[in-house]
Design an enzyme around this catalytic site. Sequence first.
Site, PDB file in Angstrom:
ATOM      1  CB  SER A 115      34.424  64.797  -8.701  1.00 37.35           C
ATOM      2  OG  SER A 115      34.246  63.468  -9.018  1.00 37.35           O
ATOM      3  CG  LEU A 116      36.933  61.486  -4.373  1.00 37.68           C
ATOM      4  CD1 LEU A 116      36.518  60.289  -3.528  1.00 37.68           C
ATOM      5  CD2 LEU A 116      38.219  62.099  -3.830  1.00 37.68           C
ATOM      6  CE  LYS A 170      33.700  57.061  -5.037  1.00 37.11           C
ATOM      7  NZ  LYS A 170      32.288  57.335  -5.230  1.00 37.11           N
ATOM      8  NE  ARG A 208      29.708  66.089  -6.594  1.00 36.36           N
ATOM      9  CZ  ARG A 208      30.602  66.529  -7.476  1.00 36.36           C
ATOM     10  NH1 ARG A 208      31.618  67.261  -7.082  1.00 36.36           N
ATOM     11  NH2 ARG A 208      30.485  66.230  -8.744  1.00 36.36           N
ATOM     12  CD  GLU A 233      27.901  59.803  -0.885  1.00 43.01           C
ATOM     13  OE1 GLU A 233      28.697  60.771  -0.728  1.00 43.01           O
ATOM     14  OE2 GLU A 233      27.694  59.264  -1.969  1.00 43.01           O
ATOM     15  CE  LYS A 265      38.451  61.603   2.183  1.00 40.08           C
ATOM     16  NZ  LYS A 265      37.654  60.705   3.012  1.00 40.08           N
ATOM     17  CB  CYS A 299       7.508  28.388 -32.894  1.00 37.14           C
ATOM     18  SG  CYS A 299       8.747  27.410 -32.028  1.00 37.14           S
ATOM     19  CB  CYS A 312       8.163  23.821 -34.713  1.00 38.39           C
ATOM     20  SG  CYS A 312       6.874  24.793 -33.928  1.00 38.39           S
ATOM     21  CB  CYS A 356       7.311  22.792 -30.645  1.00 36.94           C
ATOM     22  SG  CYS A 356       8.742  23.862 -30.733  1.00 36.94           S
TER      23      CYS A 356
HETATM   24  S1  IVH Z   1      36.103  62.331   0.170  1.00 37.10           S
HETATM   25  C1  IVH Z   1      38.165  65.998  -1.211  1.00 37.10           C
HETATM   26  N1  IVH Z   1      35.208  60.082   1.167  1.00 37.10           N
HETATM   27  O1  IVH Z   1      32.430  60.043  -3.785  1.00 37.10           O
HETATM   28  C2  IVH Z   1      37.608  64.679  -0.907  1.00 37.10           C
HETATM   29  N2  IVH Z   1      34.091  60.986  -0.720  1.00 37.10           N
HETATM   30  O2  IVH Z   1      33.276  60.055  -6.542  1.00 37.10           O
HETATM   31  C3  IVH Z   1      36.163  64.629  -1.176  1.00 37.10           C
HETATM   32  N3  IVH Z   1      32.166  59.669  -1.456  1.00 37.10           N
HETATM   33  O3  IVH Z   1      31.617  63.379  -4.394  1.00 37.10           O
HETATM   34  C4  IVH Z   1      35.488  63.362  -1.075  1.00 37.10           C
HETATM   35  N4  IVH Z   1      32.307  58.123   0.085  1.00 37.10           N
HETATM   36  O4  IVH Z   1      30.223  62.111  -2.698  1.00 37.10           O
HETATM   37  C5  IVH Z   1      35.052  61.013   0.217  1.00 37.10           C
HETATM   38  N5  IVH Z   1      34.507  58.124   2.178  1.00 37.10           N
HETATM   39  C6  IVH Z   1      34.350  59.056   1.233  1.00 37.10           C
HETATM   40  C7  IVH Z   1      33.321  58.997   0.292  1.00 37.10           C
HETATM   41  C8  IVH Z   1      33.232  59.985  -0.688  1.00 37.10           C
HETATM   42  C9  IVH Z   1      31.616  58.550  -0.954  1.00 37.10           C
HETATM   43  C10 IVH Z   1      31.652  60.343  -2.669  1.00 37.10           C
HETATM   44  C11 IVH Z   1      31.582  61.828  -2.586  1.00 37.10           C
HETATM   45  C12 IVH Z   1      32.297  62.306  -3.820  1.00 37.10           C
HETATM   46  C13 IVH Z   1      32.280  61.101  -4.685  1.00 37.10           C
HETATM   47  C14 IVH Z   1      33.375  61.119  -5.693  1.00 37.10           C
END
Ligand code: IVH
Length: 699
Positions: free
Chosen positions: A84-85, A121, A142, A185, A304, A422, A425, A445
């Site tokens: 996850s992020l 995102k 996922r 995605e 990133k 009401c 009133c 009313c």
């Molecule tokens: S990179 C190791 N890039 O956000 C890096 N994730 O909240 C892995 N997501 O599970 C993820 N847009 O499903 C990356 N441009 C993007 C993204 C993205 C959406 C989602 C992804 C991840 C989630 C985390």
Amino acid sequence: MSEQQDAAGRLRQLRERIHHLDYRYYVLDDPEVEDAAYDALYRELKALEAAHPELGDPNSPTRRVGGTVLPAFASRPHRLAMYSLDNAMSEAEWLDFVTRAANKLEKEGLPFSRSFWVDPKFDGLALEIIYENGVYAGALTRGDGEVGEDVTENVRTVRNVPLDLRPQAAKAGLPVPALLEVRGEVVMTRQDFYELNERQRDQGGKVFANPRNAAAGSVRQLDSAVSASRPLTFFAYAVGAMDFGGAHTGFETHSAVMAGLRSLGLPVAGEGRVVAMDGVYPYFTAMGARRQELPFEIDGVVVKVDSLALQEALGFTGRAPRFALALKFPAHEAETVLEKIDVQVGRTGVLTPVAILEPVSLAGVTVSRATLHNEDEIRAKDLRQGDTVVVRRAGDVIPEVVRVVPEKRPPGAKEYVFPHSCPSCGSPAVRAPGEAAWRCVNLACPAMLRRGIAYFVSRSGLDIEGLGHKWVETLIDKGMVRTPADLFDLTEADLLPLERMAEKSAANFVAAVAAAKGKATLPRLIAALGIPQVGTRTARTLAGHFTDLDALGAATAEDLTALPDIGPEVARSIREFCDNAANRALLARFKAIGLWPVATPKPATPAQTTALTGKKFLFTGTLPDLSREKAQALVEAAGGRVVSAVSKKLDYLVAGAEPGSKLAKARDLGVTVLSPDEFHALLANTGLTIQTRKSLLDT
Ligand code: IVH
């Protein structure tokens, strides 16, 4: 050559050609051939496959229609965990992330280049798509990050997911990877979402709450033919395991990986780029501003570290990479406490429950109230005073309560009982069978009077300038105004004794009321009456068919339902209003004081067919000197309709200044696009007289 070899060769050719055309159409958005040429190839492929079932290929373009029905999804582990992020909600949190990364790299003795890949995102469903030897070999959700659901059959139907990477690899001079896991995605564009919901509604199917649910629900279908029928779009944003069989790919940065994926024919959103440290926040802000323009929904941007060597050095915490971060837009949803449920009396007597909330910031706006619609809504959500609830800004404006957070319910919170009297009133309220609303039926009313008069003077009514709610309340409380007609009897001498009423404001007040009387048109006056279910649009229809309020009062329910857009319910409501003695007395007073406009000419009815009859219109951008409402009124008066989304069925897109994405979409679909001048020219050719057009524009 045997017939078998011939067929195999032709099949390979056709499949490759159609894959390529799909790529041009769905990935590059740049079709190479006409639909008819594509269809001919597709038909030939289908016929040949039917004649040679032994030469079948699970990744043939014909397999994108789905058809496999699974009893359940199989679980399958990811080769590399899908992390996850971590989220940052502010610039300070973003800077903290950079500091943490810099410290970690310093310990390892590595220089930090501070070069970042940024991209949107996406708000959809995360997927891993697996290619073996360049051929589509499966897809996983996922899941919990370690194990996902096998959605191979469904993802095969997503039109912009390539099924064979080899031809593109050859073109780009890239080696064909023995293994490539593409992560990304799957989303549904807003336009596709609206159209899907329209179809679902027509067919009595499930209507989705938002594009993300629609995308996720469409991927997670046991019948892949259902997935195939859904308009899904995939965007790649990262890779999992990769094996180029020892061949050197030259990937040293994430940006190079993304370029590589693009070269292999994978869809990568065009918004991604490399920025320096000081470019990250401006990118985030700019994306936030462009958010509504993008065809798909995003909930932030992802940053990133661009260098893959530094990514490796930074590694992962238990749940998230240390080299990537999500910068989230302020939430459109938030938790807060439902302090109490208030019930308001509307101008028609409807009792509307309102959630009084502990103030909470929602997408930059403080929200302290939200509508709860009606009794059933409260019961369905089991809302209780004192509950913690999730609130959301629906359609970006009106806040609404989404759900209760049950684990935060205070002990002893009692089920909410909707009042049966009401709150203003105290007279008994009624809920008619088949209706969702409780109503106060006491015509005197005070809450109804206040609302009714406030509506009468508002923009939707007679538009009396400077007569705000506060004065209306004061006048009612002092007993100086009991009906809207009383407003016209007020003199400066009556007003002056009121607190904070100076001579000048009293004079202005009287002048504004007199002016409103002078410029009142019949549609405005009908709308101002506040007849239940009669808004400005119905008021215009009525004013187009009855010369004055006497004529309207004499109309039977049948006369009324003969008019466009007026059904039996509305007709009954109008009849009830006109039959009510108090209302008759009010109209008599209007007549006596000279507030008695007579009708404007009849607008064209659908019976008089015009060039616009039954035509569907949509507007984008700004039209000079014409609001959307007026443009809509003109189209409707000429028998046309204004719809909400671009589709093949749209007849005209009227594009003003700074048009939105609808324009490109309409051009793609071959919809006729009109300039504002062409729109006016088209109207001029309808049965609408210039006078009618003018009068519509004046109302
Ligand atoms: S990179 C190791 N890039 O956000 C890096 N994730 O909240 C892995 N997501 O599970 C993820 N847009 O499903 C990356 N441009 C993007 C993204 C993205 C959406 C989602 C992804 C991840 C989630 C985390």
